[in-house]
Design an enzyme around this catalytic site. Structure first.
Site, short mmCIF file in Angstrom:
data_model
loop_
_atom_site.label_atom_id
_atom_site.label_comp_id
_atom_site.label_asym_id
_atom_site.label_seq_id
_atom_site.Cartn_x
_atom_site.Cartn_y
_atom_site.Cartn_z
N LYS A 51 -5.87 -2.11 6.97
CA LYS A 51 -5.96 -2.31 5.40
C LYS A 51 -6.85 -3.77 5.26
O LYS A 51 -6.75 -4.00 3.93
CB LYS A 51 -4.56 -2.50 4.75
CG LYS A 51 -3.84 -1.23 4.94
CD LYS A 51 -4.38 -0.14 4.03
CE LYS A 51 -3.61 1.23 4.00
NZ LYS A 51 -4.05 2.30 3.40
N ARG A 89 -16.98 7.61 -0.15
CA ARG A 89 -16.22 6.53 0.06
C ARG A 89 -16.73 5.75 1.42
O ARG A 89 -16.83 6.33 2.33
CB ARG A 89 -14.76 6.92 0.10
CG ARG A 89 -13.93 5.78 0.54
CD ARG A 89 -12.39 5.69 0.19
NE ARG A 89 -11.62 5.16 1.16
CZ ARG A 89 -10.37 5.05 0.78
NH1 ARG A 89 -9.66 5.58 0.04
NH2 ARG A 89 -9.52 4.78 1.78
N HIS A 148 -1.42 10.88 -1.09
CA HIS A 148 -0.91 10.00 -2.17
C HIS A 148 -0.36 10.68 -3.32
O HIS A 148 -0.31 12.11 -3.26
CB HIS A 148 -1.98 9.25 -2.69
CG HIS A 148 -2.82 8.52 -1.43
ND1 HIS A 148 -4.14 7.60 -1.89
CD2 HIS A 148 -2.55 8.21 -0.44
CE1 HIS A 148 -4.61 7.04 -0.62
NE2 HIS A 148 -3.40 7.17 0.23
N ASP A 200 0.99 -1.16 0.15
CA ASP A 200 -0.10 0.08 -0.05
C ASP A 200 0.79 1.21 0.12
O ASP A 200 1.97 1.49 0.85
CB ASP A 200 -0.79 -0.03 1.20
CG ASP A 200 -2.32 0.84 1.01
OD1 ASP A 200 -2.33 2.01 0.41
OD2 ASP A 200 -3.47 0.06 0.90
N SER A 204 -6.84 3.99 -1.87
CA SER A 204 -6.95 2.42 -1.65
C SER A 204 -8.24 1.95 -2.39
O SER A 204 -8.22 0.73 -2.66
CB SER A 204 -7.05 2.10 -0.14
OG SER A 204 -5.76 2.50 0.27
N ASP A 235 1.84 3.36 3.16
CA ASP A 235 0.80 4.31 3.05
C ASP A 235 0.42 4.92 4.45
O ASP A 235 0.43 6.19 4.64
CB ASP A 235 -0.55 3.41 2.73
CG ASP A 235 -1.68 4.71 2.54
OD1 ASP A 235 -1.55 5.21 1.73
OD2 ASP A 235 -2.83 4.46 3.28
N ASP A 262 -5.33 14.07 2.52
CA ASP A 262 -5.63 13.67 0.93
C ASP A 262 -5.32 15.27 0.39
O ASP A 262 -5.35 15.25 -0.97
CB ASP A 262 -7.11 13.50 0.68
CG ASP A 262 -7.61 11.94 1.27
OD1 ASP A 262 -6.61 11.08 1.49
OD2 ASP A 262 -8.74 11.96 1.70
N HIS A 289 1.37 8.71 5.44
CA HIS A 289 0.48 9.75 5.72
C HIS A 289 0.57 10.65 6.81
O HIS A 289 0.20 11.73 6.95
CB HIS A 289 -0.98 9.03 5.84
CG HIS A 289 -1.71 8.81 4.89
ND1 HIS A 289 -2.32 9.77 3.92
CD2 HIS A 289 -2.46 7.69 4.21
CE1 HIS A 289 -2.94 9.16 3.00
NE2 HIS A 289 -3.11 7.70 3.26
N ASP A 331 -1.14 -0.23 -4.69
CA ASP A 331 -2.42 0.39 -5.08
C ASP A 331 -2.47 1.87 -5.57
O ASP A 331 -3.26 2.20 -6.32
CB ASP A 331 -3.40 0.19 -3.95
CG ASP A 331 -3.13 0.91 -2.75
OD1 ASP A 331 -2.14 0.97 -2.46
OD2 ASP A 331 -3.99 1.11 -2.00
N HIS A 332 -1.42 2.28 -5.10
CA HIS A 332 -1.07 3.84 -5.36
C HIS A 332 0.05 4.27 -4.86
O HIS A 332 0.67 3.62 -4.00
CB HIS A 332 -2.47 4.66 -5.05
CG HIS A 332 -2.54 4.54 -3.88
ND1 HIS A 332 -1.87 5.23 -2.56
CD2 HIS A 332 -3.69 3.85 -3.03
CE1 HIS A 332 -2.21 4.93 -1.33
NE2 HIS A 332 -3.24 4.05 -1.41
O1 LIG Z 1 -8.46 7.01 4.42
C1 LIG Z 1 -7.39 7.50 4.05
O2 LIG Z 1 -6.24 7.06 5.01
C2 LIG Z 1 -6.76 8.38 3.14
O3 LIG Z 1 -7.87 9.22 3.13
C3 LIG Z 1 -6.65 7.49 2.08
O4 LIG Z 1 -5.71 6.46 1.94
P1 LIG Z 1 -6.18 4.99 1.38
O5 LIG Z 1 -6.76 5.32 0.14
O6 LIG Z 1 -4.84 4.47 1.15
O7 LIG Z 1 -6.72 4.32 2.40
MN LIG Z 2 -3.99 2.44 -0.40
MN LIG Z 3 -3.71 6.19 2.00
#
Ligand SMILES: O=C(O)[C@H](O)COP(=O)(O)O
Ligand SMILES: [Mn+2]
Ligand SMILES: [Mn+2]
Length: 552
Positions: free
Chosen positions: A359, A284, A499, A25, A76, A427, A168, A431, A468-469
């Site tokens: 995750k 989301r 990201h 991740d 993600s 990830d 974000d 962050h 994934d990114h």
């Molecule tokens: O929800 C989060 O932590 C971020 O906004 C995005 O991170 P993720 O897409 O890797 O979960």
């Molecule tokens: Mn991710």
């Molecule tokens: Mn993330």
């Protein structure tokens, strides 16, 4: 409905061992510079794979992930949806844009019922959600459009519960969005007869937006602020943010403590009371489900809600189709069907999916097209390693070793055909904006991959390594035009918490096989993973899946 039973692959009978997908991740392929924790990390195994295994990079953002534009970084949700669905679906960000542009959001039942409720009762229409233009969980344009629409149909009272982002979007960018929303509110209030204001708020990593049940107290804190109006009072959103920053100059937006907005006599301006309507405007699901449960579940027992207000509640989307959460929603979610997991079950293949809490839903719920349930209990095994609940920069290794221990034990048991895991490190540590911890995070992932290689080899299997990114691949903000590092007042580079737009690696570790990357595949991206896994398992992919990345 087309059959879920797939024919055999035209030329390849399938590997004799397991197929394993590792999602690293937030580990993208970025510029080689001092802000790239992936490049700076010592990663002997990833380096070896890059040289010795068939490798390429995959597009993981923008249109390749179903997002409105190529300026949208991957995330993600869209990344795992693409990995697991074999195709690219228009995602929430885009579907909501469309539903606002063509007016269907405002013609839908959820919107009409919400409006009717508050017009009947005279109570406020409450909007709750992430106040930014990150386009990962929400977009401030959507809120602005709904405020205008509420005004246009005569809603007199609106209250906003603003979750502050900085995760974000740049790490201390909150006031940009505060200024925008206050402008929108002032324009509406200025015409007279309207009372639209912000009622509560707080950093998104401190209140309300927990996911996968990692930290329910976070949701409880949000509930107390938004619903009960209990918390430290400030006269305005701007005053709250400025004061909290003065008190703790090191705090970044995502970690701002929660607060309520109070009137001149110290009374909260917008607790959520009987008769009102609440629209949660995040599209989301992962971080929207828990607060939604608190509003909707009659048997809720995760914390003491106190008297639950009788409100009309709707989400921007339905966050979980299996659980019907929430019951009402403004825009229908993408109809992600016929995912890899479902085809594998139909083919009699056994799957194992695992990650740590942060995750876990990514490799199960997102991977399966935002369904929380399994397709088949007998053929699917899911395993969650509990995540730490302390700041991840303090434990950048997170649970990579535990996920690996469990995976190795499962591989050795030879019980499954297909394995997928997610290492959260790049990830979650990325962050935090702490570069040096992110370097360690990437090294922890590399160490774990190094442990998997001999096990996969001994079983005649194949290991696919991807992400994934991006995230840890850019730990400093870049000046758009020049590509130089942005700097803080003291001249040091400005940490980046969000990201990236970078592609992600794709390595095929398959000792004993002679696979090559299919270089004829146009614009390879995450959604090519579905057909690739089916190919390796000796199955031909459904016609509408994007092609396998492996030649043959
Ligand atoms: O929800 C989060 O932590 C971020 O906004 C995005 O991170 P993720 O897409 O890797 O979960
Ligand atoms: Mn991710
Ligand atoms: Mn993330």
């Amino acid at each position: 409905m087309s059959s879920l039973v797939l024919p055999k692959h035209r030329s390849f009978p399938g590997v004799s061992g397991p197929v394993v997908v590792v999602v690293m991740d937030g580990i993208g392929v970025g510029k080689h510079n001092d802000g790239n924790a992936v490049w700076l990390a010592r990663t002997p195994h990833l380096d070896w794979l890059a040289v010795n295994a068939p490798s390429t990079t995959l597009a993981a953002h923008g249109k390749a992930a179903g997002l409105p534009s190529d300026d949208d970084m991957g995330n993600s949700e869209v990344g795992h949806n693409a990995l697991g669905a074999g195709r690219v679906f228009d995602q929430g960000a885009k579907l909501v844009n469309n539903a606002i542009a063509d007016g269907s959001l405002f013609e839908g039942e959820a919107w009409r019922l919400a409006i009717a409720r508050v017009k009947n009762t005279g109570k406020p229409l409450h909007f709750m959600g992430l106040l930014s233009d990150g386009n990962v969980h929400s977009h401030i344009d959507h809120l602005a459009a709904m405020l205008k629409a509420a005004d246009a149909v005569g809603v007199e009272k609106v209250r906003i519960h603003a979750l502050i982002d900085g995760r974000d979007v740049p790490q201390t960018s909150a006031l940009t969005y505060v200024e925008r929303i206050e402008r929108e509110l002032a324009a509406i209030n200025g015409k007279g007869g309207r009372d639209y204001r912000v009622a509560s708020g707080g950093g998104r990593m401190k209140i309300t937006m927990d996911r996968y049940e990692a930290d329910w107290p976070m949701v409880e804190r949000g509930w107390r602020l938004h619903v009960r109006g209990e918390g430290r009072g400030f006269p305005s959103l701007e005053a709250a943010i400025k004061t909290l920053r003065e008190e703790d100059p090191a705090v970044i937006d995502q970690n701002l403590p929660g607060f309520v907005i109070v009137d001149g006599s110290g009374k909260p301006v917008g607790p959520i009371e009987d008769g009102s309507a609440v629209l949660f405007f995040n599209f989301r699901g992962d971080r929207a489900i828990e607060i939604t449960r608190a509003f909707e579940d009659p048997h809720f027992d995760k914390f003491d809600r106190g008297p639950k207000p009788d409100v009309f509640y709707a989400g921007m989307m339905q966050y979980d189709g299996d659980l019907q959460l929430p019951k009402r929603f403004l825009v229908p979610p993408p109809a992600i069907d016929r995912t890899l997991g479902e085809y594998l079950v139909a083919a009699g293949k056994r799957s194992y999916a695992s990650s740590e809490t942060q995750k876990y839903g990514h490799v199960t719920y997102f991977w399966n097209g935002n369904r929380s349930g399994k397709f088949d209990d007998a053929r699917e095994t899911y395993f969650e390693v509990p995540s730490d609940t302390l700041p991840f920069e303090e434990r950048p290794w997170m649970k990579a070793s535990e996920i690996t221990d469990a995976l190795i034990a499962q591989l050795k048991s030879q019980k499954h055909d297909f394995y997928r895991i997610n290492y959260a490190n790049g990830d979650m540590v990325g962050h935090t904006g702490v570069r040096d911890a992110s370097i360690m995070a990437v090294e922890a992932v590399d160490l774990s991959i190094g442990r998997l290689l001999p096990v996969v080899k001994a079983l005649n299997g194949v290991l696919l390594v991807t992400a994934d990114h991006g995230n840890a691949d850019e730990m400093y903000e870049l000046v758009k035009k020049t590509g130089a590092f942005e700097t803080l007042a003291d001249g040091s580079p400005k940490p980046k918490t969000s990201h990236t737009l970078n592609p992600v690696p794709f390595h095929v570790y398959a000792p004993g096989y002679t696979f090559a990357i299919d270089t004829t595949v146009q614009k390879p991206g995450l959604a090519n993973m579905g057909a690739t896994v089916l190919h390796l398992l000796g199955l031909s992919a459904p016609e509408d899946y994007l092609p396998s990345l492996i030649a043959g």
